[in-house]
Design a protein around this motif. Structure first.
Motif, mmCIF file in Angstrom:
data_model
loop_
_atom_site.group_PDB
_atom_site.id
_atom_site.type_symbol
_atom_site.label_atom_id
_atom_site.label_comp_id
_atom_site.label_asym_id
_atom_site.label_seq_id
_atom_site.Cartn_x
_atom_site.Cartn_y
_atom_site.Cartn_z
ATOM 1 N N MET A 1 5.401 -22.254 -18.026
ATOM 2 C CA MET A 1 4.593 -22.132 -16.803
ATOM 3 C C MET A 1 3.282 -21.388 -17.096
ATOM 4 N N SER A 2 2.211 -21.807 -16.447
ATOM 5 C CA SER A 2 0.934 -21.115 -16.558
ATOM 6 C C SER A 2 0.868 -19.996 -15.532
ATOM 7 N N GLN A 3 0.415 -18.822 -15.950
ATOM 8 C CA GLN A 3 0.266 -17.692 -15.030
ATOM 9 C C GLN A 3 -0.982 -17.904 -14.176
ATOM 10 N N LEU A 4 -0.828 -17.760 -12.869
ATOM 11 C CA LEU A 4 -1.951 -17.870 -11.945
ATOM 12 C C LEU A 4 -1.952 -16.644 -11.059
ATOM 13 N N ASN A 5 -2.968 -15.819 -11.198
ATOM 14 C CA ASN A 5 -3.069 -14.579 -10.440
ATOM 15 C C ASN A 5 -4.036 -14.770 -9.279
ATOM 16 N N LEU A 6 -3.530 -14.578 -8.068
ATOM 17 C CA LEU A 6 -4.303 -14.765 -6.851
ATOM 18 C C LEU A 6 -4.452 -13.428 -6.131
ATOM 19 N N MET A 7 -5.579 -13.275 -5.429
ATOM 20 C CA MET A 7 -5.827 -12.053 -4.663
ATOM 21 C C MET A 7 -6.394 -12.398 -3.289
ATOM 22 N N ALA A 8 -6.484 -11.384 -2.455
ATOM 23 C CA ALA A 8 -7.103 -11.544 -1.136
ATOM 24 C C ALA A 8 -7.765 -10.239 -0.731
ATOM 25 N N LEU A 9 -8.888 -10.354 -0.024
ATOM 26 C CA LEU A 9 -9.524 -9.172 0.555
ATOM 27 C C LEU A 9 -8.695 -8.657 1.726
ATOM 28 N N ARG A 10 -8.160 -9.620 2.493
ATOM 29 C CA ARG A 10 -7.331 -9.306 3.646
ATOM 30 C C ARG A 10 -6.190 -10.308 3.717
ATOM 31 N N HIS A 11 -5.126 -9.926 4.385
ATOM 32 C CA HIS A 11 -3.934 -10.768 4.483
ATOM 33 C C HIS A 11 -3.693 -11.077 5.954
ATOM 34 N N SER A 12 -3.747 -12.372 6.305
ATOM 35 C CA SER A 12 -3.672 -12.736 7.721
ATOM 36 C C SER A 12 -3.287 -14.197 7.869
ATOM 37 N N ALA A 13 -2.784 -14.541 9.051
ATOM 38 C CA ALA A 13 -2.517 -15.944 9.384
ATOM 39 C C ALA A 13 -3.790 -16.769 9.331
ATOM 40 N N PHE A 14 -4.923 -16.129 9.438
ATOM 41 C CA PHE A 14 -6.227 -16.784 9.381
ATOM 42 C C PHE A 14 -6.403 -17.544 8.065
ATOM 43 N N VAL A 34 3.070 -17.779 -10.069
ATOM 44 C CA VAL A 34 2.053 -17.157 -9.225
ATOM 45 C C VAL A 34 2.322 -15.682 -8.973
ATOM 46 N N ASN A 35 1.255 -14.893 -9.084
ATOM 47 C CA ASN A 35 1.279 -13.483 -8.702
ATOM 48 C C ASN A 35 0.175 -13.281 -7.666
ATOM 49 N N TYR A 36 0.542 -12.709 -6.506
ATOM 50 C CA TYR A 36 -0.406 -12.548 -5.391
ATOM 51 C C TYR A 36 -0.500 -11.079 -5.017
ATOM 52 N N THR A 37 -1.720 -10.544 -4.972
ATOM 53 C CA THR A 37 -1.931 -9.142 -4.623
ATOM 54 C C THR A 37 -3.113 -9.011 -3.660
ATOM 55 N N LEU A 38 -3.163 -7.887 -2.963
ATOM 56 C CA LEU A 38 -4.264 -7.588 -2.060
ATOM 57 C C LEU A 38 -5.224 -6.593 -2.702
ATOM 58 N N GLN A 39 -6.496 -6.726 -2.356
ATOM 59 C CA GLN A 39 -7.485 -5.776 -2.830
ATOM 60 C C GLN A 39 -7.186 -4.378 -2.290
ATOM 61 N N THR A 40 -7.391 -3.371 -3.118
ATOM 62 C CA THR A 40 -7.322 -1.968 -2.720
ATOM 63 C C THR A 40 -8.585 -1.289 -3.254
ATOM 64 N N PRO A 41 -8.880 -0.078 -2.811
ATOM 65 C CA PRO A 41 -10.096 0.599 -3.293
ATOM 66 C C PRO A 41 -10.166 0.745 -4.817
ATOM 67 N N ASP A 42 -9.013 0.827 -5.470
ATOM 68 C CA ASP A 42 -9.006 0.958 -6.928
ATOM 69 C C ASP A 42 -8.608 -0.340 -7.639
ATOM 70 N N ASN A 43 -8.568 -1.437 -6.897
ATOM 71 C CA ASN A 43 -8.227 -2.741 -7.470
ATOM 72 C C ASN A 43 -9.052 -3.806 -6.748
ATOM 73 N N LEU A 44 -10.333 -3.890 -7.123
ATOM 74 C CA LEU A 44 -11.274 -4.737 -6.413
ATOM 75 C C LEU A 44 -11.261 -6.169 -6.939
ATOM 76 N N VAL A 45 -11.377 -7.102 -6.019
ATOM 77 C CA VAL A 45 -11.398 -8.521 -6.365
ATOM 78 C C VAL A 45 -12.471 -8.818 -7.403
ATOM 79 N N VAL A 46 -13.675 -8.333 -7.186
ATOM 80 C CA VAL A 46 -14.783 -8.644 -8.097
ATOM 81 C C VAL A 46 -14.482 -8.178 -9.516
ATOM 82 N N ASP A 47 -13.840 -7.024 -9.648
ATOM 83 C CA ASP A 47 -13.497 -6.518 -10.983
ATOM 84 C C ASP A 47 -12.427 -7.368 -11.645
ATOM 85 N N ARG A 48 -11.409 -7.740 -10.862
ATOM 86 C CA ARG A 48 -10.309 -8.512 -11.432
ATOM 87 C C ARG A 48 -10.760 -9.935 -11.821
#
Length: 294
Positions: A1-14, A34-48
């Motif tokens: 399996m290929s690793q696919l890391n996904l993130m979100a700024l916010r988590h919502s039904a939207f 798949v690995n899914y995480t939310l942005q935090t102040p010390d884990n920014l989407v742009v950096d990842r």
């Protein structure tokens, strides 16, 4: 399996079309772990994204304006639209039969001050002929703090993304009276983004094909079915199933997902209008500086 890391700024039904790539089992079936995480102040989407530890994130085209304003190199491109409408609502503590936006004048309103929701709310007021300083605006903090403050009795109105206001309506605390999305109309609101390098890969094409499938399902499928799949996967389990179903149906009717996944030029131009109005951008940036079409 290929690793696919996904993130979100916010988590919502939207963001259901994005979440359904996971909850619907499509990414797993395509061979992705798949690995899914939310942005935090010390884990920014742009950096990842830039260090390669994340391949795709829920974001907003407007999230890239700051780098352009600072004349910084911008390797991130927005390649798919999630929502072509603002997904925030106005809820009133008191029942209002026929709400008019002018009713917000001189009222205490808890407003989400995150960069894009705030800019959109100000622009909606502008379109309705209302000045920002005519409201008694309160910045109560993040989404959880806004919710708690209103539930504790602060404010006459609250500005929130679904399903938070729908949950408060279900709890008998507030009544949803208006949609910011209806006030503004089509706009390049939330998106999926990645680096230019990753978007040139075969994995990117596979992901985009899957995403367009789940986007279409979110347009056409019963809201209850979508809600059940999301919660069965573990998403949004803290929300009452009836409230989640209602919220998804509201976004369907609002037309948030009525597009083919592309970020349209006209909707991008409206986004520029919104951010120029608030003075958050100094010029109208070229579409290709932020967006890549797959």
């Amino acid at each position: 399996m290929s690793q696919l890391n996904l993130m979100a700024l916010r988590h919502s039904a939207f963001y259901s079309p994005f979440l359904m790539t996971m909850a619907g089992g499509y990414l797993k079936h395509a061979g992705f772990d798949v690995n899914y995480t939310l942005q935090t102040p010390d884990n920014l989407v742009v950096d990842r994204l830039q260090d390669g530890s994340c391949q795709v994130s829920q974001s907003a085209v407007a999230a890239s304006f700051a780098a352009l304003e600072a004349n910084q190199e911008n390797p991130i491109r927005h390649f798919a639209q999630i929502n072509s409408r603002d997904g925030f609502f106005i809820a009133s503590r008191q029942a209002i039969k026929n709400f008019e936006w002018t009713m917000l004048r001189e009222q205490t309103v808890l407003v989400d001050h995150f960069f894009q929701p705030l800019a959109m709310f100000k622009y909606a007021l502008h379109k309705k002929g209302i000045q920002w300083d005519q409201l008694k605006v309160i910045d109560a903090g993040n989404v959880e703090e806004i919710d708690q403050a209103f539930r504790s009795g602060l404010g006459s109105f609250v500005h929130q993304q679904g399903p938070a206001p729908q949950q408060m309506q279900s709890d008998g605390i507030a009544q949803v009276v208006a949609s910011v999305g209806n006030a503004i109309g089509p706009v390049a609101f939330s998106s999926l983004c990645s680096t230019q390098d990753w978007l040139d890969t075969e994995e990117a094409q596979i992901f985009y094909t899957i995403y367009r499938k789940t986007l279409q399902e979110c347009q056409q499928n019963e809201s209850q079915d979508i809600a059940q799949q999301l919660q069965a996967y573990g998403f949004l389990k803290e929300i009452k199933s009836t409230v989640l179903t209602e919220t998804i149906e509201t976004y369907q009717k609002l037309g948030c997902w009525n597009h083919n996944g592309e970020i349209k030029q006209a909707e991008y131009e409206t986004l520029l209008d919104v951010f120029q109005y608030s003075g958050l951008i100094s010029k109208r940036y070229d579409y290709c500086a932020l967006i890549k079409t797959l």
